[in-house]
Scaffold this active site. Sequence first.
Site, mmCIF file in Angstrom:
data_model
loop_
_atom_site.group_PDB
_atom_site.id
_atom_site.type_symbol
_atom_site.label_atom_id
_atom_site.label_comp_id
_atom_site.label_asym_id
_atom_site.label_seq_id
_atom_site.Cartn_x
_atom_site.Cartn_y
_atom_site.Cartn_z
ATOM 1 C CE LYS A 234 60.871 148.990 39.880
ATOM 2 N NZ LYS A 234 61.364 150.047 38.961
ATOM 3 C CD GLU B 294 57.378 152.823 31.576
ATOM 4 O OE1 GLU B 294 57.614 153.083 32.655
ATOM 5 O OE2 GLU B 294 57.743 153.065 30.419
ATOM 6 C CG ASN C 151 57.290 156.300 29.398
ATOM 7 O OD1 ASN C 151 57.977 156.308 30.370
ATOM 8 N ND2 ASN C 151 57.139 155.248 28.413
ATOM 9 C CB THR D 96 65.200 151.063 37.122
ATOM 10 O OG1 THR D 96 66.288 151.088 36.481
ATOM 11 C CG2 THR D 96 65.284 150.394 38.486
ATOM 12 C CB THR E 84 58.523 152.244 39.792
ATOM 13 O OG1 THR E 84 58.932 151.534 38.760
ATOM 14 C CG2 THR E 84 59.749 152.350 40.956
#
Lengths: 413, 413
Positions: free
Chosen positions: B184, B285, B408, B195, B158
Amino acid sequence: MSASVSPLAPKSYPDMPPIRGLRMATAAAGIKYKNRTDVLLMVFDQPAAVAGVFTRSKCPSAPVDFCRANLPHGKARAVVVNSGNANAFTGLKGRAATELTAKSAASAVGCAENEVYLASTGVIGEPLDAGKFAGVLGDMNIGAKPDFWLDAAKAIMTTDTYPKVATRSASLGGVTVTINGIAKGAGMIAPDMATMLSFVATDADIAPDVLQQLLATGVEPTFNSVTVDSDTSTSDTLMLFATGAAAADGQARVTSVEDPALAEFRAALNALLKDLALQVVRDGEGARKMVEVTVTGAETDAAAKRIALSIANSPLVKTAVAGEDANWGRVVMAVGKAGEMADRDRLAIWFGDVRVAVNGERDPDYSEAAASAVMKEEDIPVRVDLGLGEGRATVWTCDLTKEYVAINGDYRS
Amino acid sequence: MSASVSPLAPKSYPDMPPIRGLRMATAAAGIKYKNRTDVLLMVFDQPAAVAGVFTRSKCPSAPVDFCRANLPHGKARAVVVNSGNANAFTGLKGRAATELTAKSAASAVGCAENEVYLASTGVIGEPLDAGKFAGVLGDMNIGAKPDFWLDAAKAIMTTDTYPKVATRSASLGGVTVTINGIAKGAGMIAPDMATMLSFVATDADIAPDVLQQLLATGVEPTFNSVTVDSDTSTSDTLMLFATGAAAADGQARVTSVEDPALAEFRAALNALLKDLALQVVRDGEGARKMVEVTVTGAETDAAAKRIALSIANSPLVKTAVAGEDANWGRVVMAVGKAGEMADRDRLAIWFGDVRVAVNGERDPDYSEAAASAVMKEEDIPVRVDLGLGEGRATVWTCDLTKEYVAINGDYRS
């Protein structure tokens, strides 16, 4: 201090009436900052009743240890607060610094060292040169004035972008008494920068143990219900002083927390604590929005508070708020990770008055436009109903912005 | 998927040997993404032993509920994983989607629905159109190949900036067996985004209950010891499959976790789990640095882990790392707030090999230059010794950067 004032800052400041029996002075001792005051002295001409609550950190600062040791004596004559150095994690040197500061204050004011209270905020781990106080406290005592609240609030600022003051009055046994308070805080802690300190004083005549019970109860839904970044200071200090000057007007000394005469005073005190606590959140490092998280329908109030804090501390919820995104999926995530009982299929979530989710899925009437409109506001109310019981809690936080990262990551560069 | 690959990405990928008895295929079902694969089908031609561990969230996704229900059967013939939609917080529609997907997979592969396992990652709260699977699973089964691991890893990405694969081999009762895995994850959760999912397979012949015990033990110091942002997914899924093909080489089926023959296999499995877990952290991230937090001298291992996670989840520690600041005061803060026993005056803290604090104060030999040099590295080891007992734990995290906030918070704009 930050260059730009938070957009959430109060638009105006209240007139702060004097508190009879309390005088204050500030000075620039050059502890860290240049061209600003960094020391506050509060002087009680008669011993004031004192109460205090402190950080739950297992690594508290030396001033916190010092205050906890004096509190059982129940009397205060002097308070010395400095910004620029937290005197935290300074080992034996830290203890020595508090003793020297207390000695200087005691001789300046003419009181016992166990009538002195101390608080420090700023860098952690740097030895604090208490010698810098010795020189100034005597003159500060001579020049101390009752009408000095806004200056007092300014002297204890660190990364705060505005001073924090509040005042209330209440009738206590037919006599009008005043409660004033100041606070500082922008991050729960950040060496070189923030922590949370607050000093509240009243002219009411209240026994120390009653004062302590009022403060311990009042702090839970206020200072203990706000979070900027989930990081707990080694130095958090909230103190409440009662000079008892109102006795001269015939106010009967309050010696029991059950005394019905306390009702209005208790309400005024709690309102003032909430006022100051929310001013801290609204000055959260990098904050652009304030978020009020209310959890209802939990098994207990404690469960509701734990879930509310899980939401309020979630980086993904806070970044979504910064992005003005009604991202209720992240609220579900934060409920799920809190560890308290939750039934996915009973959850309902609101942003403002817009119900975005119900019965464990997106509200059939969900309107992204309506939800997005709420997110564009300065104050964002988020409500979660768990549908399990009667437990409820409200906590306050701010959004997580790039400015927070810059303030806490770039300050060296 | 993010535009730029994490600077912490692996410099090369291992050759992934086939796992006998397992075939895989991917497809672009257009669930959310365009021009990329978003469905993975894993097919076991003979029933494989299966084990799984899942999110601790109290609001798990529908696929997590589905897998938990099938696990007691202990046999797997098919696994369907999709990216782009998490099928989480989708109520009754979510359950219907898992049932339809399982039915499609069962008929495509020719197995019972309780031999099917599902995982979904992506947006929360959006109904998942399982009809999109029905069309593709039959063809995927026909085209499925054993040599397909890197493509499989890509299909489940993702916000990941690189695919995550790992392989190990071990001797089990004199027979060489292989363990392969994919994973992942980039944020612990973020609707529309990340996730943590991982699927591990081996040709070893091991009974399901033994497999489950190996996985439950192996996950603690690996996937349960990494954190990107302290936010727990509703969908975290780690599954381990054993095809048993090695029985053909004479490997005796392992039916007890106490079997000494397991020693090498257990070590290889745990090494593979750690490899995959660290790849997730290194793709955190916005991450620019990986932080390894080791706590020693705690009262218990559990206390050490709680303190290590308090440090690893502290926004102020993570922003300091982003700022390349050896800000050990924030480490003290995070130790203090963890709620576990700590004695300020026994604390010692290291960045890399540089001891910055000892006996509750700054190390007398502290060299800011030496500490700063450590902080400029890509991998930052942080060690805290509490001086209380024998408890120890290591966890891994990444720094908190403006890019994390952008990923985010800005993705809507």
